[in-house]
Design a protein around this motif. Sequence first.
Motif, PDB file in Angstrom:
ATOM      1  N   LEU A 206      -8.886  -0.294  -8.822  1.00 54.57           N
ATOM      2  CA  LEU A 206      -7.765   0.185  -8.019  1.00 54.57           C
ATOM      3  C   LEU A 206      -6.802   0.920  -8.934  1.00 54.57           C
ATOM      4  N   VAL A 207      -6.455   2.135  -8.568  1.00 56.37           N
ATOM      5  CA  VAL A 207      -5.570   2.946  -9.404  1.00 56.37           C
ATOM      6  C   VAL A 207      -4.404   3.442  -8.570  1.00 56.37           C
ATOM      7  N   GLU A 208      -3.215   2.956  -8.906  1.00 51.82           N
ATOM      8  CA  GLU A 208      -2.008   3.335  -8.169  1.00 51.82           C
ATOM      9  C   GLU A 208      -1.348   4.562  -8.792  1.00 51.82           C
ATOM     10  N   SER A 209      -0.573   5.242  -7.976  1.00 50.03           N
ATOM     11  CA  SER A 209       0.258   6.346  -8.438  1.00 50.03           C
ATOM     12  C   SER A 209       1.406   6.530  -7.452  1.00 50.03           C
ATOM     13  N   GLY A 210       2.400   7.306  -7.856  1.00 47.87           N
ATOM     14  CA  GLY A 210       3.472   7.647  -6.941  1.00 47.87           C
ATOM     15  C   GLY A 210       4.786   6.941  -7.174  1.00 47.87           C
ATOM     16  N   GLY A 211       4.831   6.022  -8.124  1.00 47.48           N
ATOM     17  CA  GLY A 211       6.096   5.347  -8.396  1.00 47.48           C
ATOM     18  C   GLY A 211       7.091   6.290  -9.040  1.00 47.48           C
ATOM     19  N   GLY A 212       8.316   5.830  -9.172  1.00 47.83           N
ATOM     20  CA  GLY A 212       9.342   6.655  -9.794  1.00 47.83           C
ATOM     21  C   GLY A 212      10.711   6.069  -9.579  1.00 47.83           C
ATOM     22  N   SER A 213      11.729   6.887  -9.843  1.00 42.93           N
ATOM     23  CA  SER A 213      13.113   6.464  -9.703  1.00 42.93           C
ATOM     24  C   SER A 213      13.775   7.275  -8.602  1.00 42.93           C
ATOM     25  N   VAL A 214      14.443   6.589  -7.697  1.00 49.56           N
ATOM     26  CA  VAL A 214      15.159   7.247  -6.607  1.00 49.56           C
ATOM     27  C   VAL A 214      16.484   6.550  -6.389  1.00 49.56           C
ATOM     28  N   GLN A 215      17.357   7.229  -5.663  1.00 45.14           N
ATOM     29  CA  GLN A 215      18.614   6.609  -5.278  1.00 45.14           C
ATOM     30  C   GLN A 215      18.424   5.852  -3.978  1.00 45.14           C
ATOM     31  N   ALA A 216      19.297   4.911  -3.746  1.00 43.10           N
ATOM     32  CA  ALA A 216      19.251   4.152  -2.504  1.00 43.10           C
ATOM     33  C   ALA A 216      19.279   5.101  -1.312  1.00 43.10           C
ATOM     34  N   GLY A 217      18.440   4.785  -0.326  1.00 44.55           N
ATOM     35  CA  GLY A 217      18.302   5.635   0.840  1.00 44.55           C
ATOM     36  C   GLY A 217      17.188   6.655   0.726  1.00 44.55           C
ATOM     37  N   GLY A 218      16.647   6.802  -0.460  1.00 44.35           N
ATOM     38  CA  GLY A 218      15.585   7.767  -0.686  1.00 44.35           C
ATOM     39  C   GLY A 218      14.226   7.237  -0.268  1.00 44.35           C
ATOM     40  N   SER A 219      13.207   8.065  -0.510  1.00 44.39           N
ATOM     41  CA  SER A 219      11.842   7.731  -0.110  1.00 44.39           C
ATOM     42  C   SER A 219      10.868   7.961  -1.257  1.00 44.39           C
ATOM     43  N   LEU A 220       9.789   7.196  -1.224  1.00 39.61           N
ATOM     44  CA  LEU A 220       8.666   7.390  -2.129  1.00 39.61           C
ATOM     45  C   LEU A 220       7.395   7.072  -1.360  1.00 39.61           C
ATOM     46  N   ARG A 221       6.281   7.679  -1.798  1.00 36.77           N
ATOM     47  CA  ARG A 221       4.988   7.319  -1.246  1.00 36.77           C
ATOM     48  C   ARG A 221       4.062   6.926  -2.383  1.00 36.77           C
ATOM     49  N   LEU A 222       3.579   5.713  -2.294  1.00 37.64           N
ATOM     50  CA  LEU A 222       2.616   5.214  -3.276  1.00 37.64           C
ATOM     51  C   LEU A 222       1.200   5.457  -2.770  1.00 37.64           C
ATOM     52  N   SER A 223       0.302   5.725  -3.703  1.00 35.15           N
ATOM     53  CA  SER A 223      -1.114   5.907  -3.375  1.00 35.15           C
ATOM     54  C   SER A 223      -1.950   4.971  -4.238  1.00 35.15           C
ATOM     55  N   CYS A 224      -3.100   4.602  -3.712  1.00 33.44           N
ATOM     56  CA  CYS A 224      -4.031   3.750  -4.459  1.00 33.44           C
ATOM     57  C   CYS A 224      -5.443   4.203  -4.135  1.00 33.44           C
ATOM     58  N   VAL A 225      -6.147   4.661  -5.148  1.00 35.50           N
ATOM     59  CA  VAL A 225      -7.535   5.059  -4.981  1.00 35.50           C
ATOM     60  C   VAL A 225      -8.415   3.885  -5.367  1.00 35.50           C
TER      61      VAL A 225
ATOM     62  N   LEU B  75      -5.419   4.168  -0.215  1.00 34.65           N
ATOM     63  CA  LEU B  75      -4.412   3.376   0.482  1.00 34.65           C
ATOM     64  C   LEU B  75      -3.048   3.962   0.155  1.00 34.65           C
ATOM     65  N   TYR B  76      -2.155   3.957   1.149  1.00 29.60           N
ATOM     66  CA  TYR B  76      -0.821   4.516   0.959  1.00 29.60           C
ATOM     67  C   TYR B  76       0.239   3.487   1.325  1.00 29.60           C
ATOM     68  N   LEU B  77       1.414   3.683   0.758  1.00 29.92           N
ATOM     69  CA  LEU B  77       2.592   2.938   1.181  1.00 29.92           C
ATOM     70  C   LEU B  77       3.758   3.927   1.217  1.00 29.92           C
ATOM     71  N   GLN B  78       4.160   4.278   2.419  1.00 30.75           N
ATOM     72  CA  GLN B  78       5.330   5.141   2.590  1.00 30.75           C
ATOM     73  C   GLN B  78       6.567   4.264   2.623  1.00 30.75           C
ATOM     74  N   MET B  79       7.477   4.509   1.719  1.00 36.10           N
ATOM     75  CA  MET B  79       8.678   3.689   1.600  1.00 36.10           C
ATOM     76  C   MET B  79       9.900   4.560   1.887  1.00 36.10           C
ATOM     77  N   ASN B  80      10.591   4.237   2.954  1.00 34.56           N
ATOM     78  CA  ASN B  80      11.793   4.981   3.346  1.00 34.56           C
ATOM     79  C   ASN B  80      13.007   4.080   3.252  1.00 34.56           C
ATOM     80  N   ASN B  81      14.171   4.704   3.206  1.00 31.98           N
ATOM     81  CA  ASN B  81      15.433   3.964   3.147  1.00 31.98           C
ATOM     82  C   ASN B  81      15.375   2.882   2.067  1.00 31.98           C
ATOM     83  N   LEU B  82      14.971   3.284   0.882  1.00 36.88           N
ATOM     84  CA  LEU B  82      14.806   2.334  -0.210  1.00 36.88           C
ATOM     85  C   LEU B  82      16.137   1.721  -0.620  1.00 36.88           C
ATOM     86  N   LYS B  83      16.067   0.461  -1.013  1.00 35.06           N
ATOM     87  CA  LYS B  83      17.237  -0.296  -1.427  1.00 35.06           C
ATOM     88  C   LYS B  83      17.068  -0.752  -2.878  1.00 35.06           C
TER      89      LYS B  83
END
Length: 122
Positions: A4-23, A79-87
């Motif tokens: 399993l190989v993840e990607s897509g992490g990072g740094s965002v401000q609160a309220g932002g979004s990220l999408r993680l992927s896993c192959v 596999l994906y994880l869409q993350m919105n309104n991050l805290k």
Amino acid sequence: QVRLVESGGGSVQAGGSLRLSCVASGYSDRRYCMGWLRQVTGKEREAVASIHSFTGSTTYADSVKGRFTISQDNAKNTLYLQMNNLKPEDTATYYCAYDPVCSGTWNGFAYFGQGTQVTVSS
């Protein structure tokens, strides 16, 4: 050997979004579950979301309901994880996970990726 190989992490401000992927690769089960778990250094790993490969049914931790969406593209084994309104409390290392028998419990996830860091600043 499941890989399993993840990607897509990072740094965002609160309220932002990220999408993680896993192959995912190396598995032959036709009906399995995949999920995302997260861990903060010094704390236990906690469940985030899971999905059944065949039915597409999903489960979410209460803390992410309405903000995170788990999905899969079986053709791409991704596999994906869409993350919105991050805290800020979402800050953690996020792990992709595989449960070959869909045990119905978070302890059934026996395979994990290397993790991807998500940092949310206030």
